[in-house]
Design an enzyme around this catalytic site. Structure first.
Site, PDB file in Angstrom:
ATOM      1  N   SER A  56       0.849  -1.202   0.000  1.00 15.06           N
ATOM      2  CA  SER A  56       0.000   0.000   0.000  1.00 15.06           C
ATOM      3  C   SER A  56       0.882   1.249   0.000  1.00 15.06           C
ATOM      4  O   SER A  56       2.101   1.165   0.202  1.00 15.06           O
ATOM      5  CB  SER A  56      -0.886   0.007   1.249  1.00 15.06           C
ATOM      6  OG  SER A  56      -0.064   0.213   2.392  1.00 15.06           O
ATOM      7  N   ASP A  94      -1.195  -1.798  -4.106  1.00 13.80           N
ATOM      8  CA  ASP A  94      -2.554  -1.772  -3.552  1.00 13.80           C
ATOM      9  C   ASP A  94      -3.031  -0.317  -3.479  1.00 13.80           C
ATOM     10  O   ASP A  94      -2.323   0.545  -2.946  1.00 13.80           O
ATOM     11  CB  ASP A  94      -2.466  -2.382  -2.129  1.00 13.80           C
ATOM     12  CG  ASP A  94      -3.808  -2.720  -1.540  1.00 13.80           C
ATOM     13  OD1 ASP A  94      -4.769  -2.913  -2.306  1.00 13.80           O
ATOM     14  OD2 ASP A  94      -3.887  -2.822  -0.292  1.00 13.80           O
ATOM     15  N   HIS A 190     -12.676  -2.016   4.900  1.00 10.46           N
ATOM     16  CA  HIS A 190     -11.305  -2.152   5.412  1.00 10.46           C
ATOM     17  C   HIS A 190     -11.239  -2.063   6.932  1.00 10.46           C
ATOM     18  O   HIS A 190     -12.082  -1.441   7.556  1.00 10.46           O
ATOM     19  CB  HIS A 190     -10.410  -1.062   4.807  1.00 10.46           C
ATOM     20  CG  HIS A 190     -10.172  -1.245   3.344  1.00 10.46           C
ATOM     21  ND1 HIS A 190     -10.852  -0.559   2.384  1.00 10.46           N
ATOM     22  CD2 HIS A 190      -9.324  -2.079   2.692  1.00 10.46           C
ATOM     23  CE1 HIS A 190     -10.436  -0.938   1.187  1.00 10.46           C
ATOM     24  NE2 HIS A 190      -9.504  -1.861   1.341  1.00 10.46           N
ATOM     25  N   GLY A 191     -10.192  -2.676   7.494  1.00 10.18           N
ATOM     26  CA  GLY A 191      -9.902  -2.510   8.910  1.00 10.18           C
ATOM     27  C   GLY A 191     -10.513  -3.585   9.793  1.00 10.18           C
ATOM     28  O   GLY A 191     -11.096  -4.570   9.314  1.00 10.18           O
ATOM     29  N   HIS A 234     -11.849  -6.496  -1.734  1.00 11.70           N
ATOM     30  CA  HIS A 234     -11.017  -5.832  -0.722  1.00 11.70           C
ATOM     31  C   HIS A 234     -11.694  -6.016   0.631  1.00 11.70           C
ATOM     32  O   HIS A 234     -12.807  -6.528   0.727  1.00 11.70           O
ATOM     33  CB  HIS A 234     -10.906  -4.330  -1.043  1.00 11.70           C
ATOM     34  CG  HIS A 234      -9.931  -4.045  -2.127  1.00 11.70           C
ATOM     35  ND1 HIS A 234      -8.749  -3.387  -1.905  1.00 11.70           N
ATOM     36  CD2 HIS A 234      -9.949  -4.363  -3.444  1.00 11.70           C
ATOM     37  CE1 HIS A 234      -8.085  -3.300  -3.036  1.00 11.70           C
ATOM     38  NE2 HIS A 234      -8.784  -3.887  -3.997  1.00 11.70           N
ATOM     39  N   GLY A 235     -10.994  -5.580   1.671  1.00  7.29           N
ATOM     40  CA  GLY A 235     -11.614  -5.539   3.001  1.00  7.29           C
ATOM     41  C   GLY A 235     -12.143  -6.885   3.451  1.00  7.29           C
ATOM     42  O   GLY A 235     -13.221  -6.974   4.030  1.00  7.29           O
ATOM     43  N   SER A 237     -10.746  -9.251   5.581  1.00  6.82           N
ATOM     44  CA  SER A 237     -10.288  -9.909   6.815  1.00  6.82           C
ATOM     45  C   SER A 237     -11.496 -10.377   7.608  1.00  6.82           C
ATOM     46  O   SER A 237     -12.562  -9.753   7.567  1.00  6.82           O
ATOM     47  CB  SER A 237      -9.455  -8.933   7.652  1.00  6.82           C
ATOM     48  OG  SER A 237      -8.128  -8.901   7.158  1.00  6.82           O
ATOM     49  N   ASN A 277      -8.388  -9.815  -0.630  1.00  4.99           N
ATOM     50  CA  ASN A 277      -7.373  -9.005   0.061  1.00  4.99           C
ATOM     51  C   ASN A 277      -7.464  -9.153   1.575  1.00  4.99           C
ATOM     52  O   ASN A 277      -8.535  -8.931   2.156  1.00  4.99           O
ATOM     53  CB  ASN A 277      -7.594  -7.521  -0.260  1.00  4.99           C
ATOM     54  CG  ASN A 277      -7.162  -7.154  -1.653  1.00  4.99           C
ATOM     55  OD1 ASN A 277      -6.885  -8.009  -2.482  1.00  4.99           O
ATOM     56  ND2 ASN A 277      -7.098  -5.870  -1.926  1.00  4.99           N
TER      57      ASN A 277
HETATM   58  O1  G3H Z   1      -6.423  -1.080   1.957  1.00  6.66           O
HETATM   59  C1  G3H Z   1      -5.883  -0.890   3.012  1.00  6.66           C
HETATM   60  C2  G3H Z   1      -4.748  -1.774   3.421  1.00  6.66           C
HETATM   61  O2  G3H Z   1      -5.102  -2.520   4.561  1.00  6.66           O
HETATM   62  C3  G3H Z   1      -3.489  -0.998   3.610  1.00  6.66           C
HETATM   63  O3  G3H Z   1      -3.512  -0.275   4.776  1.00  6.66           O
HETATM   64  O4  G3H Z   1      -2.633   1.945   4.099  1.00  6.66           O
HETATM   65  O5  G3H Z   1      -2.559   1.191   6.481  1.00  6.66           O
HETATM   66  O6  G3H Z   1      -1.046   0.152   4.801  1.00  6.66           O
HETATM   67  P1  G3H Z   1      -2.365   0.834   5.048  1.00  6.66           P
HETATM   68  P1  13P Z   2      -8.672  -5.813   5.430  1.00  4.59           P
HETATM   69  O1  13P Z   2      -8.549  -4.551   6.201  1.00  4.59           O
HETATM   70  O2  13P Z   2     -10.037  -6.413   5.601  1.00  4.59           O
HETATM   71  O3  13P Z   2      -7.614  -6.785   5.745  1.00  4.59           O
HETATM   72  O4  13P Z   2      -8.562  -5.452   3.869  1.00  4.59           O
HETATM   73  C1  13P Z   2      -7.294  -5.286   3.269  1.00  4.59           C
HETATM   74  C2  13P Z   2      -7.404  -4.715   1.898  1.00  4.59           C
HETATM   75  O5  13P Z   2      -8.428  -4.683   1.275  1.00  4.59           O
HETATM   76  C3  13P Z   2      -6.155  -4.218   1.306  1.00  4.59           C
HETATM   77  O6  13P Z   2      -6.373  -3.605   0.086  1.00  4.59           O
HETATM   78 ZN    ZN Z   3      -8.203  -2.545  -0.056  1.00  2.00          ZN
END
Ligand code: G3H
Ligand code: 13P
Ligand code: ZN
Length: 332
Positions: A56, A94, A190-191, A234-235, A237, A277
């Site tokens: 990222s 990313d 995300h998160g 994405h997102g 987790s 992701n």
């Molecule tokens: O899309 C978000 C990813 O989890 C990357 O997060 O920008 O904190 O590295 P970051």
């Molecule tokens: P998470 O925050 O759900 O792990 O998603 C990560 C992501 O989409 C990175 O691009």
């Molecule tokens: Zn993402």
């Protein structure tokens, strides 16, 4: 100019083709540290899985883009050393937020880039994605685009509300932009706090939050309109509750952290979703192991002592995702 081919990396074209045909998804794990890189490679080699290692803007700021590129090159060599003669590792940008950042990554050894124009007006998103595609394809690099907005933080783009991808737009968007894969919004975010307690119900037995289901109807409608086209989530987790509990038990404070249930990701992986992701789950696995280790060993201060169980815990999580959720094991 460094081509990813010189580094032993691959783009995502073949990976996605096979994943869509085979009904599984390729794991896309974010990495910022050597321990994450090692754990990802060990997990991919042990499960014989292709893997996307993604970087990222935040990772580039934290670790330095050049170092991460060399780490990805190191990942290929490390995989060979672990007994995998032909690893399938893609290095992916990313959430690239401009043509310039995508170009810089392509020029510096990335095999795949995302241009995230999801916050832009539709025509502008198409125009910049197309410009990235033209440059990327001239270097045999693949491009992920995004339509629809995820709630939560997308690097520096943050949105309190999501809006789902409009199925009626995907055919026009993918044709005109020329992108190789499309990230869509169907309720992931995300998160580690993907939903507010108000958006969830509560399991009366455990008191844990139960999130609302993903919009599979939209996914299916998208698949009908662009059959076989690689779709990205994405997102994704799952925010494993055992890791959250460990963090909270050993001094952390993550009340009501909640993710996407793994059964839903398993179901999505069987469809045209071919890239999933995962970043937050790695952060949780690392933090849980470190908090536990330091609480139990207050006299230890050598980072290798607590980073070793952190690396082990991340590896276990990556293997679990590959084998039990995405189904990409044995697909090398
Ligand atoms: O899309 C978000 C990813 O989890 C990357 O997060 O920008 O904190 O590295 P970051
Ligand atoms: P998470 O925050 O759900 O792990 O998603 C990560 C992501 O989409 C990175 O691009
Ligand atoms: Zn993402």
């Amino acid at each position: 100019m460094t081509s990813y081919k010189e580094l032993g990396l691959v783009n995502t074209r073949e990976m996605f083709k096979k994943a869509v045909a085979g009904g599984y998804a390729i794991p896309a794990f974010n990495f910022n540290t050597m321990e994450q890189m090692q754990a990802i490679v060990q997990a991919a080699v042990e499960t014989k899985s292709p893997v996307i290692m993604q970087v990222s803007k935040g990772a580039r700021a934290y670790a330095n883009g050049t170092i991460l590129r060399y780490m990805a090159q190191g990942a290929v060599e490390y995989a060979k050393e672990l007994g995998c003669p032909n690893p399938q590792i893609a290095l992916h940008l990313d959430h690239g937020d401009s043509f310039e950042i995508c170009k810089e990554c392509i020029d510096n050894g990335f095999s795949s880039v995302m241009f995230d124009g999801s916050a832009l007006p539709y025509e502008e998103n198409i125009a910049i994605t197309k410009k990235v595609v033209e440059y990327a394809h001239a270097h045999d690099v693949t491009v992920e685009a995004e339509l629809g907005v995820l709630a939560g933080v997308e690097d520096e783009v943050s949105s309190a509300v999501s809006h789902y991808t409009r199925p009626e737009e995907v055919e026009d968007f993918s044709k005109r932009s020329g992108c190789d894969s499309l990230a869509i919004s169907i309720g992931t975010s995300h998160g580690a706090y993907k939903f507010t307690p108000e958006q969830c119900t509560r399991d009366p037995k455990t008191g844990k939050l139960v999130p609302p289901p993903l919009a599979f109807d939209i996914l299916h409608e998208i698949e009908k309109r662009i059959p076989g086209f690689p779709i990205v989530l994405h997102g994704s987790s799952s925010v494993p509750q055992d890791e959250v509990d460990t963090i909270n038990q050993f001094g952390g404070k993550l009340p009501d952290a909640v993710g996407i249930p793994e059964e839903q990701l398993r179901e999505a992986s069987k469809s045209a979703v071919c890239k999933i992701n995962i970043d937050s789950d790695s952060r949780l696995a690392m933090t849980a192991a470190i908090r536990k280790y330091l609480a139990e060993n207050p006299g230890h201060f050598d980072p290798r002592q607590y980073l070793k169980p952190a690396r082990e815990n991340m590896k276990k999580m990556y293997i679990h995702k590959i084998v039990d959720v995405l189904g990409s094991n044995g697909k090398l």
